[in-house]
Write an enzyme that holds these catalytic residues in place. Structure first.
Site, PDB file in Angstrom:
ATOM      1  NE  ARG A 192      -3.830  -2.171   0.247  1.00  0.00           N
ATOM      2  CZ  ARG A 192      -3.494  -3.436  -0.438  1.00  0.00           C
ATOM      3  NH1 ARG A 192      -2.442  -3.665  -1.036  1.00  0.00           N
ATOM      4  NH2 ARG A 192      -4.409  -4.548  -0.127  1.00  0.00           N
ATOM      5  CB  SER A 266      -8.985  -2.129   4.359  1.00  0.00           C
ATOM      6  OG  SER A 266      -9.160  -3.271   3.753  1.00  0.00           O
ATOM      7  CD  GLU A 362      -5.929   0.520   2.501  1.00  0.00           C
ATOM      8  OE1 GLU A 362      -5.683  -0.656   2.989  1.00  0.00           O
ATOM      9  OE2 GLU A 362      -6.461   0.747   1.574  1.00  0.00           O
TER      10      GLU A 362
HETATM   11  C1  LIG Z   1     -15.639  -0.746  -0.826  1.00  0.00           C
HETATM   12  C2  LIG Z   1     -13.847  -0.372  -1.091  1.00  0.00           C
HETATM   13  C3  LIG Z   1     -13.123  -1.546  -1.488  1.00  0.00           C
HETATM   14  C4  LIG Z   1     -11.690  -1.145  -1.253  1.00  0.00           C
HETATM   15  N1  LIG Z   1     -10.993  -2.229  -1.729  1.00  0.00           N
HETATM   16  C5  LIG Z   1      -9.682  -2.126  -2.052  1.00  0.00           C
HETATM   17  C6  LIG Z   1      -8.956  -3.010  -2.129  1.00  0.00           C
HETATM   18  O1  LIG Z   1      -9.428  -4.459  -2.086  1.00  0.00           O
HETATM   19  N2  LIG Z   1      -7.585  -3.039  -2.112  1.00  0.00           N
HETATM   20  C7  LIG Z   1      -7.031  -1.599  -2.374  1.00  0.00           C
HETATM   21  O2  LIG Z   1      -5.635  -1.440  -2.516  1.00  0.00           O
HETATM   22  N3  LIG Z   1      -7.782  -0.778  -2.302  1.00  0.00           N
HETATM   23  C8  LIG Z   1      -9.027  -0.670  -2.017  1.00  0.00           C
HETATM   24  N4  LIG Z   1     -10.037   0.383  -1.803  1.00  0.00           N
HETATM   25  C9  LIG Z   1      -9.185   1.517  -1.887  1.00  0.00           C
HETATM   26  C10 LIG Z   1      -9.404   2.543  -3.265  1.00  0.00           C
HETATM   27  O3  LIG Z   1     -10.256   1.791  -3.973  1.00  0.00           O
HETATM   28  C11 LIG Z   1      -8.199   2.414  -3.716  1.00  0.00           C
HETATM   29  O4  LIG Z   1      -7.283   2.968  -3.132  1.00  0.00           O
HETATM   30  C12 LIG Z   1      -8.252   3.090  -5.058  1.00  0.00           C
HETATM   31  O5  LIG Z   1      -6.893   3.169  -5.944  1.00  0.00           O
HETATM   32  C13 LIG Z   1      -8.498   4.561  -4.973  1.00  0.00           C
HETATM   33  O6  LIG Z   1      -8.792   5.295  -6.036  1.00  0.00           O
HETATM   34  P1  LIG Z   1      -9.410   6.716  -6.210  1.00  0.00           P
HETATM   35  O7  LIG Z   1      -9.423   7.044  -7.631  1.00  0.00           O
HETATM   36  O8  LIG Z   1     -10.847   6.500  -5.858  1.00  0.00           O
HETATM   37  O9  LIG Z   1      -8.575   7.616  -5.440  1.00  0.00           O
HETATM   38  P2  LIG Z   1      -8.974   8.812  -4.596  1.00  0.00           P
HETATM   39  O10 LIG Z   1      -9.560   8.606  -3.188  1.00  0.00           O
HETATM   40  O11 LIG Z   1      -9.586   9.935  -5.402  1.00  0.00           O
HETATM   41  O12 LIG Z   1      -7.507   9.109  -4.196  1.00  0.00           O
HETATM   42  C14 LIG Z   1      -6.619   8.597  -3.420  1.00  0.00           C
HETATM   43  C15 LIG Z   1      -5.189   9.363  -3.223  1.00  0.00           C
HETATM   44  O13 LIG Z   1      -4.821   9.062  -4.659  1.00  0.00           O
HETATM   45  C16 LIG Z   1      -4.562  10.535  -5.012  1.00  0.00           C
HETATM   46  N5  LIG Z   1      -4.851  10.472  -6.484  1.00  0.00           N
HETATM   47  C17 LIG Z   1      -5.826  10.159  -7.262  1.00  0.00           C
HETATM   48  N6  LIG Z   1      -5.811  10.335  -8.391  1.00  0.00           N
HETATM   49  C18 LIG Z   1      -4.478  10.689  -8.704  1.00  0.00           C
HETATM   50  C19 LIG Z   1      -3.745  10.876  -9.816  1.00  0.00           C
HETATM   51  N7  LIG Z   1      -4.335  10.784 -11.115  1.00  0.00           N
HETATM   52  N8  LIG Z   1      -2.494  11.431  -9.799  1.00  0.00           N
HETATM   53  C20 LIG Z   1      -2.002  11.655  -8.627  1.00  0.00           C
HETATM   54  N9  LIG Z   1      -2.937  11.390  -7.417  1.00  0.00           N
HETATM   55  C21 LIG Z   1      -3.880  10.750  -7.365  1.00  0.00           C
HETATM   56  C22 LIG Z   1      -5.124  11.655  -4.193  1.00  0.00           C
HETATM   57  O14 LIG Z   1      -4.945  12.774  -4.143  1.00  0.00           O
HETATM   58  C23 LIG Z   1      -5.451  10.880  -2.787  1.00  0.00           C
HETATM   59  O15 LIG Z   1      -4.099  11.250  -2.285  1.00  0.00           O
HETATM   60  C24 LIG Z   1     -11.178   0.126  -1.663  1.00  0.00           C
HETATM   61  C25 LIG Z   1     -11.964   1.195  -1.230  1.00  0.00           C
HETATM   62  C26 LIG Z   1     -13.343   1.037  -1.103  1.00  0.00           C
HETATM   63  C27 LIG Z   1     -14.641   2.060  -0.979  1.00  0.00           C
END
Ligand SMILES: Cc1cc2nc3c(=O)[nH]c(=O)nc-3n(C[C@H](O)[C@H](O)[C@H](O)COP(=O)(O)OP(=O)(O)OC[C@H]3O[C@@H](n4cnc5c(N)ncnc54)[C@H](O)[C@@H]3O)c2cc1C
Length: 366
Positions: A192, A266, A362
Site C-alpha cells: 500500500r 479497509s 490507510e
Molecule cells: C468498498 C471499497 C473497497 C476497496 N478495496 C480495496 C482493495 O481491495 N484494495 C486496495 O488496494 N484498495 C481498496 N480500496 C481503496 C481504493 O479503492 C483504492 O485505493 C483506489 O485506488 C483509490 O482510487 P480513487 O480514484 O478513488 O482515489 P482517490 O480516493 O480519489 O484518491 C486517493 C489518493 O490518490 C491521489 N490521486 C488520485 N488520483 C490521482 C492521480 N491521477 N494522480 C496523482 N494522485 C492521484 C489523491 O490525491 C489521494 O491522495 C477500496 C475502497 C472501497 C471504498
C-alpha cells in the site's frame, strides 16, 4: 529524483501533444467555486472545495500552473474519491482527473502492453482487458476508484498487487511542469505504498498507466478463499473470467457497497511486525491471525485485532464499524470527518493497549 525512461521527457510531452513549458497561452478549463464534494467521496462526507476543476491533459495542468491565482492554492488531486477522508471543507483547488481512453500499445514474446488514461474507472478497465482476452488483472476486479490512483497505494487484493503487472506510467510534476515516465523500479512500490506517497507526494499528477499482461498466463489462486470458492463451484481449470467473477462475488458478499453505505474500504493497513514480536504475541494470543511475509516478517490481520477489542458492529456518533468486516469503518448517516477520525483514534488506542501494535490509517486524510 526518480529517473525518466528512454521514452524521455520530450517524447512523453509530445504524447500529450503539447510543448513542454510556457510556450503557449494557457487556457484554464472552467472553474467552479464552493463545489460540493459529498458525491465525490465514497465515505459520503459532506464538504466543499474552494475551487474545483476537471482536468484532462498535461496542457490543462500547465494552464493551472501558469495561473497566478490557482497555482498558489493547496491542491487535491481527485480520482474516484474511494481512498480519502475529508476532515472538513477543503480550502484549496480540487483537480478532478477526467481523461478517458484505453488501448493496446505494444507486445513482445512474453507480454502485451496496455495503457489506460488516469480518469478511467479501474474496474471497467479490468473488465475491458478481460474482454480483449488479456488476462492478468482479474484478481483486482471490483476495486473502486480510478486507474490514475491505482499506483498511488499499489492496490492489492486476493493475492495480487498492481505492481505484479505494472509496466510504466506518465505523470506531470506540478512543481516543475515536467512530464515524466516512470518504470516499475522507479515507482518504489511496497505494501500500500509507492513513491507517490513519499518523495513525489503532493507533486505528481498521474496521467496514464501502462500494464504488461502475460501472454503465458497462469491463474493466481494463492488466496485460500478464492481457491476454495472456485473448487466448491467445481471449476477445475479456471479462466481469468471465472476468477474475476468469483472475486466480484466474494467482494459483494463481504464489503459494503459505497453507493449504499459510505465507506473507504479497509480503513487500517495490516501491520507488519518482526518474527520475534510475532512469537511473543502468539504466546499470549494463540488464535492471532497472521501471514508470513517473503522477507521473514509477519503481517497481522488488523480486522481480527479490532474484532477482539469488541469494535465490530459498534458506533461512535455517526461513524461505525461494519457488522461483517471490522477493518471497514462506515458512515451511519451524516458522519463528519471529525466523527470518523474520533472513531479511528479510539480503535487505534484499544488495539495499541491490548496488542502493543500501532494501526496505521490507510486512506489519505485531507
Ligand atoms: C468498498 C471499497 C473497497 C476497496 N478495496 C480495496 C482493495 O481491495 N484494495 C486496495 O488496494 N484498495 C481498496 N480500496 C481503496 C481504493 O479503492 C483504492 O485505493 C483506489 O485506488 C483509490 O482510487 P480513487 O480514484 O478513488 O482515489 P482517490 O480516493 O480519489 O484518491 C486517493 C489518493 O490518490 C491521489 N490521486 C488520485 N488520483 C490521482 C492521480 N491521477 N494522480 C496523482 N494522485 C492521484 C489523491 O490525491 C489521494 O491522495 C477500496 C475502497 C472501497 C471504498
Amino acid at each position: 529524483m526518480p529517473h525518466i525512461l528512454a521514452e524521455n521527457f520530450y517524447a512523453a510531452a509530445q504524447r500529450y501533444n503539447r510543448p513542454t513549458m510556457n510556450t503557449v497561452t494557457p487556457q484554464v478549463p472552467a472553474i467552479a467555486s464552493h463545489w460540493p464534494l459529498q458525491a465525490l467521496n465514497t465515505f459520503g462526507i459532506a464538504a466543499t472545495a474552494r475551487a474545483y476543476l476537471r482536468v484532462s491533459s498535461a496542457a490543462d495542468l500547465q494552464a493551472v500552473r501558469a495561473n497566478p491565482t490557482l497555482s498558489v492554492l493547496p491542491r487535491l488531486v481527485l480520482g474516484g474519491g474511494s481512498n480519502l477522508i475529508l476532515s472538513g471543507d477543503f480550502d484549496g483547488l480540487v483537480l478532478h482527473l477526467a481523461n478517458q481512453g484505453k488501448m493496446i500499445v505494444s507486445e513482445d514474446d512474453a507480454h502485451i502492453v496496455v495503457r489506460a488514461q488516469a480518469g478511467e474507472n479501474w474496474h471497467e478497465f479490468v473488465q475491458w482487458t478481460l474482454a480483449q482476452n488479456l488476462p492478468g488483472l482479474e484478481n483486482l476486479s471490483l476495486i473502486p476508484g480510478s486507474v490514475g490512483a491505482a499506483p498511488i497505494q499499489n492496490i492489492g487484493a486476493y493475492g495480487s498487487e498492481l505492481k505484479d503487472f505494472f509496466h510504466s506510467l506518465t505523470y506531470c510534476d506540478f512543481l516543475t511542469g515536467e512530464v515524466c515516465v516512470l518504470d516499475r523500479e522507479a515507482c518504489h512500490f511496497g505494501y500500500r505504498d509507492s513513491i507517490f506517497k513519499q518523495e513525489l507526494r503532493d507533486r505528481a499528477v498521474i496521467l496514464d498507466v501502462s500494464f504488461a499482461l502475460p501472454k503465458h498466463w497462469q491463474p493466481n489462486l494463492s488466496y485460500t478463499e478464492l481457491a476454495n470458492e472456485l473448487s466448491a463451484s467445481r471449476v477445475a481449470t479456471p479462466t481469468a473470467r471465472d476468477i474475476s467473477e468469483v472475486v466480484i462475488a466474494i467482494r459483494r458478499r463481504k464489503l459494503p457497497d459505497p453507493s449504499v453505505i459510505g465507506n473507504a474500504g479497509s480503513f487500517f493497513k495490516n501491520p507488519v511486525i518482526s518474527n520475534e514480536v510475532h512469537a511473543e504475541l502468539l504466546k499470549k494470543y494463540p488464535q492471532l491471525v497472521s501471514y508470513a511475509q517473503p522477507d521473514g516478517r509477519v503481517k497481522l490481520a488488523a480486522g481480527w485485532m479490532i474484532d477482539q477489542c469488541g469494535w465490530k458492529g459498534k458506533s461512535l456518533g455517526a461513524a461505525g464499524v461494519h457488522e461483517k468486516q471490522a477493518l471497514v469503518l462506515i458512515n451511519r448517516g451524516g458522519a463528519s470527518g471529525a466523527d470518523v477520525l474520533k472513531l479511528a483514534q479510539a480503535i487505534q488506542d484499544d488495539v495499541q493497549q491490548r496488542f502493543g501494535v500501532k494501526l496505521e490509517i490507510e486512506p489519505v486524510l485531507v
